[in-house]
Design a protein around this motif. Structure first.
Motif, PDB file in Angstrom:
ATOM      1  N   THR A  16       0.819  -1.211   0.000  1.00 23.24           N
ATOM      2  CA  THR A  16       0.000   0.000   0.000  1.00 23.24           C
ATOM      3  C   THR A  16       0.854   1.262   0.000  1.00 23.24           C
ATOM      4  OG1 THR A  16      -1.673  -1.204   1.250  1.00 23.24           O
ATOM      5  CG2 THR A  16      -1.896   1.157   1.191  1.00 23.24           C
ATOM      6  N   THR A  17       2.009   1.223   0.626  1.00 25.13           N
ATOM      7  CA  THR A  17       2.841   2.428   0.682  1.00 25.13           C
ATOM      8  C   THR A  17       3.942   2.454  -0.370  1.00 25.13           C
ATOM      9  OG1 THR A  17       4.263   1.432   2.357  1.00 25.13           O
ATOM     10  CG2 THR A  17       2.449   2.809   3.126  1.00 25.13           C
ATOM     11  N   SER A  49       7.543   5.166   5.607  1.00 27.25           N
ATOM     12  CA  SER A  49       6.523   4.173   5.935  1.00 27.25           C
ATOM     13  C   SER A  49       6.848   2.826   5.293  1.00 27.25           C
ATOM     14  CB  SER A  49       5.157   4.664   5.471  1.00 27.25           C
ATOM     15  OG  SER A  49       4.163   3.737   5.794  1.00 27.25           O
ATOM     16  N   THR A  50       7.318   2.860   4.067  1.00 23.97           N
ATOM     17  CA  THR A  50       7.718   1.628   3.388  1.00 23.97           C
ATOM     18  C   THR A  50       8.886   0.969   4.109  1.00 23.97           C
ATOM     19  OG1 THR A  50       6.987   2.541   1.276  1.00 23.97           O
ATOM     20  CG2 THR A  50       8.508   0.692   1.191  1.00 23.97           C
ATOM     21  N   THR A  51       9.864   1.775   4.495  1.00 28.13           N
ATOM     22  CA  THR A  51      11.034   1.252   5.199  1.00 28.13           C
ATOM     23  C   THR A  51      10.639   0.643   6.542  1.00 28.13           C
ATOM     24  OG1 THR A  51      12.378   2.957   4.150  1.00 28.13           O
ATOM     25  CG2 THR A  51      13.323   1.851   6.057  1.00 28.13           C
ATOM     26  N   LEU A  52       9.753   1.317   7.275  1.00 29.17           N
ATOM     27  CA  LEU A  52       9.323   0.771   8.565  1.00 29.17           C
ATOM     28  C   LEU A  52       8.561  -0.538   8.387  1.00 29.17           C
ATOM     29  CD1 LEU A  52       8.224   3.941  10.561  1.00 29.17           C
ATOM     30  CD2 LEU A  52      10.202   2.477  10.963  1.00 29.17           C
ATOM     31  N   SER A  53       7.788  -0.655   7.319  1.00 29.11           N
ATOM     32  CA  SER A  53       7.078  -1.918   7.068  1.00 29.11           C
ATOM     33  C   SER A  53       8.058  -3.050   6.786  1.00 29.11           C
ATOM     34  CB  SER A  53       6.119  -1.761   5.885  1.00 29.11           C
ATOM     35  OG  SER A  53       5.092  -0.871   6.191  1.00 29.11           O
ATOM     36  N   ILE A  54       9.088  -2.762   6.003  1.00 31.60           N
ATOM     37  CA  ILE A  54      10.091  -3.786   5.690  1.00 31.60           C
ATOM     38  C   ILE A  54      10.856  -4.189   6.948  1.00 31.60           C
ATOM     39  CG2 ILE A  54      12.255  -4.211   4.458  1.00 31.60           C
ATOM     40  CD1 ILE A  54      11.141  -2.514   2.185  1.00 31.60           C
ATOM     41  N   VAL A  55      11.260  -3.206   7.742  1.00 29.62           N
ATOM     42  CA  VAL A  55      12.005  -3.496   8.971  1.00 29.62           C
ATOM     43  C   VAL A  55      11.145  -4.299   9.937  1.00 29.62           C
ATOM     44  CG1 VAL A  55      13.024  -2.415  11.020  1.00 29.62           C
ATOM     45  CG2 VAL A  55      13.574  -1.544   8.758  1.00 29.62           C
ATOM     46  N   SER A  56       9.866  -3.988   9.986  1.00 31.13           N
ATOM     47  CA  SER A  56       8.965  -4.735  10.865  1.00 31.13           C
ATOM     48  C   SER A  56       8.789  -6.178  10.396  1.00 31.13           C
ATOM     49  CB  SER A  56       7.617  -4.025  10.926  1.00 31.13           C
ATOM     50  OG  SER A  56       6.777  -4.638  11.840  1.00 31.13           O
ATOM     51  N   ILE A  57       8.725  -6.387   9.096  1.00 29.79           N
ATOM     52  CA  ILE A  57       8.627  -7.757   8.576  1.00 29.79           C
ATOM     53  C   ILE A  57       9.897  -8.531   8.896  1.00 29.79           C
ATOM     54  CG2 ILE A  57       8.535  -9.135   6.460  1.00 29.79           C
ATOM     55  CD1 ILE A  57       6.698  -6.989   5.289  1.00 29.79           C
ATOM     56  N   ILE A  58      11.034  -7.890   8.745  1.00 25.61           N
ATOM     57  CA  ILE A  58      12.322  -8.571   8.962  1.00 25.61           C
ATOM     58  C   ILE A  58      12.539  -8.888  10.443  1.00 25.61           C
ATOM     59  CG2 ILE A  58      14.817  -8.229   8.839  1.00 25.61           C
ATOM     60  CD1 ILE A  58      14.340  -6.714   6.234  1.00 25.61           C
ATOM     61  N   SER A  59      12.038  -8.043  11.332  1.00 25.37           N
ATOM     62  CA  SER A  59      12.267  -8.259  12.767  1.00 25.37           C
ATOM     63  C   SER A  59      11.177  -9.127  13.388  1.00 25.37           C
ATOM     64  CB  SER A  59      12.361  -6.919  13.492  1.00 25.37           C
ATOM     65  OG  SER A  59      11.127  -6.261  13.452  1.00 25.37           O
ATOM     66  N   PHE A  60      10.834 -10.218  12.721  1.00 23.04           N
ATOM     67  CA  PHE A  60       9.768 -11.092  13.215  1.00 23.04           C
ATOM     68  C   PHE A  60      10.176 -11.875  14.450  1.00 23.04           C
ATOM     69  CE2 PHE A  60      12.130 -13.471  10.085  1.00 23.04           C
ATOM     70  CZ  PHE A  60      12.308 -14.701  10.669  1.00 23.04           C
ATOM     71  N   LYS A  61      11.465 -11.978  14.737  1.00 21.25           N
ATOM     72  CA  LYS A  61      11.908 -12.723  15.920  1.00 21.25           C
ATOM     73  C   LYS A  61      11.729 -11.920  17.208  1.00 21.25           C
ATOM     74  CE  LYS A  61      15.178 -15.670  13.560  1.00 21.25           C
ATOM     75  NZ  LYS A  61      16.558 -16.099  13.401  1.00 21.25           N
ATOM     76  N   PHE A 106      -6.570   8.092   0.169  1.00 20.42           N
ATOM     77  CA  PHE A 106      -7.084   7.125   1.134  1.00 20.42           C
ATOM     78  C   PHE A 106      -6.084   6.010   1.438  1.00 20.42           C
ATOM     79  CE2 PHE A 106     -10.901   8.891  -0.901  1.00 20.42           C
ATOM     80  CZ  PHE A 106     -11.481   9.442   0.213  1.00 20.42           C
ATOM     81  N   LEU A 107      -4.941   6.016   0.781  1.00 19.37           N
ATOM     82  CA  LEU A 107      -3.947   4.968   1.022  1.00 19.37           C
ATOM     83  C   LEU A 107      -3.441   4.946   2.465  1.00 19.37           C
ATOM     84  CD1 LEU A 107      -1.907   4.997  -2.306  1.00 19.37           C
ATOM     85  CD2 LEU A 107      -3.652   3.376  -1.565  1.00 19.37           C
ATOM     86  N   PRO A 108      -3.197   6.104   3.115  1.00 21.59           N
ATOM     87  CA  PRO A 108      -2.783   6.034   4.525  1.00 21.59           C
ATOM     88  C   PRO A 108      -3.847   5.410   5.434  1.00 21.59           C
ATOM     89  CG  PRO A 108      -2.223   8.164   3.632  1.00 21.59           C
ATOM     90  CD  PRO A 108      -3.054   7.473   2.601  1.00 21.59           C
ATOM     91  N   ILE A 109      -5.115   5.582   5.102  1.00 25.53           N
ATOM     92  CA  ILE A 109      -6.176   4.978   5.927  1.00 25.53           C
ATOM     93  C   ILE A 109      -6.105   3.460   5.819  1.00 25.53           C
ATOM     94  CG2 ILE A 109      -8.670   4.753   6.206  1.00 25.53           C
ATOM     95  CD1 ILE A 109      -8.896   7.645   5.199  1.00 25.53           C
ATOM     96  N   VAL A 110      -5.935   2.960   4.594  1.00 27.70           N
ATOM     97  CA  VAL A 110      -5.812   1.511   4.392  1.00 27.70           C
ATOM     98  C   VAL A 110      -4.578   0.979   5.110  1.00 27.70           C
ATOM     99  CG1 VAL A 110      -5.491  -0.281   2.645  1.00 27.70           C
ATOM    100  CG2 VAL A 110      -7.042   1.618   2.194  1.00 27.70           C
ATOM    101  N   THR A 111      -3.487   1.727   5.023  1.00 27.07           N
ATOM    102  CA  THR A 111      -2.248   1.312   5.690  1.00 27.07           C
ATOM    103  C   THR A 111      -2.424   1.283   7.206  1.00 27.07           C
ATOM    104  OG1 THR A 111      -1.000   2.329   3.893  1.00 27.07           O
ATOM    105  CG2 THR A 111       0.212   1.792   5.882  1.00 27.07           C
ATOM    106  N   ILE A 112      -3.094   2.282   7.754  1.00 22.10           N
ATOM    107  CA  ILE A 112      -3.322   2.327   9.199  1.00 22.10           C
ATOM    108  C   ILE A 112      -4.152   1.134   9.647  1.00 22.10           C
ATOM    109  CG2 ILE A 112      -4.516   3.606  11.030  1.00 22.10           C
ATOM    110  CD1 ILE A 112      -3.590   6.182   9.571  1.00 22.10           C
ATOM    111  N   VAL A 113      -5.191   0.792   8.899  1.00 24.29           N
ATOM    112  CA  VAL A 113      -6.027  -0.356   9.245  1.00 24.29           C
ATOM    113  C   VAL A 113      -5.199  -1.641   9.229  1.00 24.29           C
ATOM    114  CG1 VAL A 113      -7.954  -1.781   8.455  1.00 24.29           C
ATOM    115  CG2 VAL A 113      -8.190   0.693   8.528  1.00 24.29           C
ATOM    116  N   LEU A 114      -4.367  -1.808   8.194  1.00 27.10           N
ATOM    117  CA  LEU A 114      -3.526  -3.005   8.106  1.00 27.10           C
ATOM    118  C   LEU A 114      -2.513  -3.066   9.248  1.00 27.10           C
ATOM    119  CD1 LEU A 114      -2.933  -3.064   4.260  1.00 27.10           C
ATOM    120  CD2 LEU A 114      -4.197  -4.752   5.589  1.00 27.10           C
TER     121      LEU A 114
END
Length: 136
Positions: A16-17, A49-61, A106-114
């Motif tokens: 989304t971002t 926002s894109t970078t934070l999403s990637i970092v969050s996916i990578i830090s799953f441990k 409306f993309l930030p709203i969708v991102t916030i919900v996700l």
């Protein structure tokens, strides 16, 4: 554990971002589409926002770290949404310019919900691990 549901939510937040802002205009002024790339502030905020999403996916441990990154990403998207609302209120007040809001606003709203759904799943996993640790 990349196959967890929060990783799926975070991946959709990444899409989304990272991809959808290139496809959908933020608004249209006099039949010219305005994309996020035409303003440096929007480029930086979508990039963060894109970078934070990637970092969050990578830090799953580290679920606590993942939860904090998700909250930061929610705050960043709220700031982005606030800028969009401010801009739309300023553009719509001018009489000689015909403006139309685009679906990109409306993309930030969708991102916030996700991100909220991902944080809820992360919290559920953390509570499950804490309850198992209590039983040991």
């Amino acid at each position: 554990m990349i196959q967890r549901i929060q990783s799926i939510y975070l991946f959709f937040a990444f899409v989304t971002t990272a991809i959808l802002p290139f496809l959908f205009p933020l608004w249209t002024i006099n039949d010219k589409d305005f994309f996020f790339m035409q303003d440096q502030v929007y480029v930086v905020l979508f990039g963060l926002s894109t970078t934070l999403s990637i970092v969050s996916i990578i830090s799953f441990k580290n679920r606590k770290n993942q939860f904090v990154i998700g909250r930061l990403n929610i705050i960043l998207n709220l700031i982005l949404l606030g800028l969009f609302v401010y801009r739309s209120l300023n553009v719509s007040g001018e009489a000689e310019i015909v403006s139309e809001k685009g679906i990109g606003m409306f993309l930030p709203i969708v991102t916030i919900v996700l991100l909220v759904l991902a944080n809820k799943a992360i919290k559920k996993d953390e509570d499950l691990v804490k309850s198992v640790d209590r039983l040991r």
